[in-house]
Motif scaffolding. Structure first.
Motif, mmCIF file in Angstrom:
data_model
loop_
_atom_site.group_PDB
_atom_site.id
_atom_site.type_symbol
_atom_site.label_atom_id
_atom_site.label_comp_id
_atom_site.label_asym_id
_atom_site.label_seq_id
_atom_site.Cartn_x
_atom_site.Cartn_y
_atom_site.Cartn_z
ATOM 1 N N ALA A 142 0.833 -1.207 0.000
ATOM 2 C CA ALA A 142 0.000 0.000 0.000
ATOM 3 C C ALA A 142 0.864 1.252 0.000
ATOM 4 O O ALA A 142 0.546 2.243 -0.673
ATOM 5 C CB ALA A 142 -0.926 -0.006 1.216
ATOM 6 N N PHE A 143 1.987 1.205 0.734
ATOM 7 C CA PHE A 143 2.904 2.348 0.778
ATOM 8 C C PHE A 143 3.478 2.631 -0.605
ATOM 9 O O PHE A 143 3.563 3.794 -1.040
ATOM 10 C CB PHE A 143 4.032 2.062 1.772
ATOM 11 N N ILE A 145 2.162 1.809 -3.550
ATOM 12 C CA ILE A 145 1.100 2.317 -4.425
ATOM 13 C C ILE A 145 0.827 3.784 -4.132
ATOM 14 O O ILE A 145 0.687 4.611 -5.050
ATOM 15 C CB ILE A 145 -0.184 1.480 -4.242
ATOM 16 N N TYR A 146 0.771 4.141 -2.852
ATOM 17 C CA TYR A 146 0.547 5.543 -2.466
ATOM 18 C C TYR A 146 1.706 6.420 -2.936
ATOM 19 O O TYR A 146 1.491 7.525 -3.457
ATOM 20 C CB TYR A 146 0.390 5.646 -0.952
ATOM 21 N N THR A 147 2.938 5.928 -2.783
ATOM 22 C CA THR A 147 4.105 6.699 -3.210
ATOM 23 C C THR A 147 4.078 6.927 -4.715
ATOM 24 O O THR A 147 4.406 8.018 -5.203
ATOM 25 C CB THR A 147 5.403 5.975 -2.818
ATOM 26 N N TRP A 149 1.406 7.037 -6.619
ATOM 27 C CA TRP A 149 0.357 8.019 -6.893
ATOM 28 C C TRP A 149 0.841 9.434 -6.579
ATOM 29 O O TRP A 149 0.631 10.366 -7.371
ATOM 30 C CB TRP A 149 -0.888 7.695 -6.064
ATOM 31 N N LYS A 150 1.512 9.604 -5.444
ATOM 32 C CA LYS A 150 2.040 10.924 -5.080
ATOM 33 C C LYS A 150 3.061 11.402 -6.095
ATOM 34 O O LYS A 150 3.096 12.587 -6.448
ATOM 35 C CB LYS A 150 2.674 10.869 -3.683
ATOM 36 N N ASP A 215 11.633 3.870 -0.322
ATOM 37 C CA ASP A 215 10.944 3.498 -1.562
ATOM 38 C C ASP A 215 11.713 2.413 -2.316
ATOM 39 O O ASP A 215 11.136 1.418 -2.783
ATOM 40 C CB ASP A 215 10.790 4.712 -2.477
ATOM 41 N N ALA A 267 3.956 1.614 -8.220
ATOM 42 C CA ALA A 267 2.624 1.032 -8.031
ATOM 43 C C ALA A 267 2.630 -0.454 -8.399
ATOM 44 O O ALA A 267 2.016 -1.283 -7.701
ATOM 45 C CB ALA A 267 1.598 1.787 -8.871
#
Length: 346
Positions: A142-143, A145-147, A149-150, A215, A267
């Motif tokens: 999840a981290f 995927i969020y990274t 997206w950001k 990351d 992602a």
């Protein structure tokens, strides 16, 4: 969780780590005098580090077979791609602090040593968490995927290197001079040790790289949890980071859409990590390797075609190198514009 599992003797760990240390020493000796690194010199060094990284994969191929080598190459390739994003941030930090070109290599050299240390810690911690607590795969996934997206939606946000919490703490604890004093990180003023602005720039580089380390390690852990492969993929990719910066510093404007490709890779790594703890299981390494290669290729070609024929500065003006003429040139696309800073104070 991981199909690539093999015993690595301590002497192999020691030999590889010693080899990395020797390569760092060679690089330090070769650049012991502060000078401006041109494109040709940087290209030769980049070719050398890439050859070393690819050559290590051949060693793994002969030692442990094709699956192990392919897994290493997948990790190395995604690390190399993500390291390009480091280059954008390095350009921002050097531009913000107006670091003279001749001193940038020294900052990056010590920055890389710090990056290797941080990644080594994160690798062992991350692998242990994934092995002991299966649900951490969902958290890391999840981290990522969020990274991703950001990264895709936030590339034009302003970044303030001097507002980084680590930089602020250092400037509060260590007396700091607001100027450069050659390539020195510390000087003596009235008998006390004082940090120079070059040291502040180094701290900013190290602090921002901590985020990239999280990351990067998480992305490779989505490919394999074999600590040896994760460490070597990270180490050999990071070794060439300095040369990569000097190769690409003048071409950053041409990579206007690369961050979309990197966002997709993050992602993808997140989804892959989550799937590894479901009935789907781990995706095949050839599929992973192919997806990484295609994504990087498409984003780079897209960027080069979109910026073909663009003026050097993107606005009709040539880009002024950082550290020459007091301030740096125009910020490239994909690099957040630094906000105007107040006068540096100790």
């Amino acid at each position: 969780m991981d199909s690539v599992s093999f015993a690595v003797p301590l002497w192999v760990w020691g030999a590889v780590t010693a080899g990395i240390a020797v390569m760092l020493a060679v690089d330090l000796i070769a650049h012991r005098d502060s000078h401006v690194i041109g494109f040709r010199e940087a290209a030769w060094w980049s070719a050398l580090w890439i050859a070393v990284g690819l050559g290590f994969g051949l060693v793994l191929l002969a030692w442990q077979g094709g699956e192990t080598a392919s897994t290493y190459y997948a990790g190395y390739l995604i690390e190399k791609a993500l390291s390009i994003d480091n280059v954008f941030v390095f350009a921002l930090v050097f531009s913000f602090f107006a670091v003279p070109d001749a001193y940038q290599h020294k900052v990056l050299f010590w920055g890389v040593i710090g990056a290797l240390g941080a990644r080594l810690v994160f690798i062992f911690v991350g692998v242990e968490l994934l092995e002991v607590f299966f649900w951490t795969a969902y958290v890391f996934g999840a981290f990522l995927i969020y990274t991703g997206w950001k990264m895709a939606v936030s590339k034009n946000e302003e970044v303030h290197p001097d507002r980084n919490p680590v930089v602020r703490v250092v400037r509060r604890i260590i007396p700091t001079d607001s100027a450069f004093h050659g390539d020195r990180f510390f000087i003596r003023v009235d008998g006390r040790r004082v940090a120079t602005l070059l040291f502040v720039a180094l701290v900013a580089i190290e602090a921002t790289d901590l985020v990239f380390a999280v990351d990067s390690v998480a992305a490779v852990l989505a490919i394999t949890t074999n600590t040896f492969l994760v460490w070597t993929a990270n180490a050999f990719a990071v070794l060439g980071l300095r040369s990569l910066y000097f190769c690409l510093a003048g071409l950053l404007r041409r990579f206007a859409y690369l961050h979309y490709g990197l966002a997709v890779l993050l992602a993808f790594a997140g989804v892959k990590l989550i799937l590894s703890e479901t009935p789907v299981g781990k995706l095949p390494i050839p599929l992973t390797l192919g997806f990484i290669a295609v994504t990087i290729t498409v984003s780079i070609v897209w960027s080069l075609l979109a910026t073909r024929g663009a003026p050097p500065g993107g606005d009709g003006r040539p880009v002024e190198p950082a550290g020459q003429g007091g301030t740096a040139g125009t910020t490239p696309p994909g690099v957040p514009r630094p906000a105007p800073r107040d006068e540096d104070t100790p």
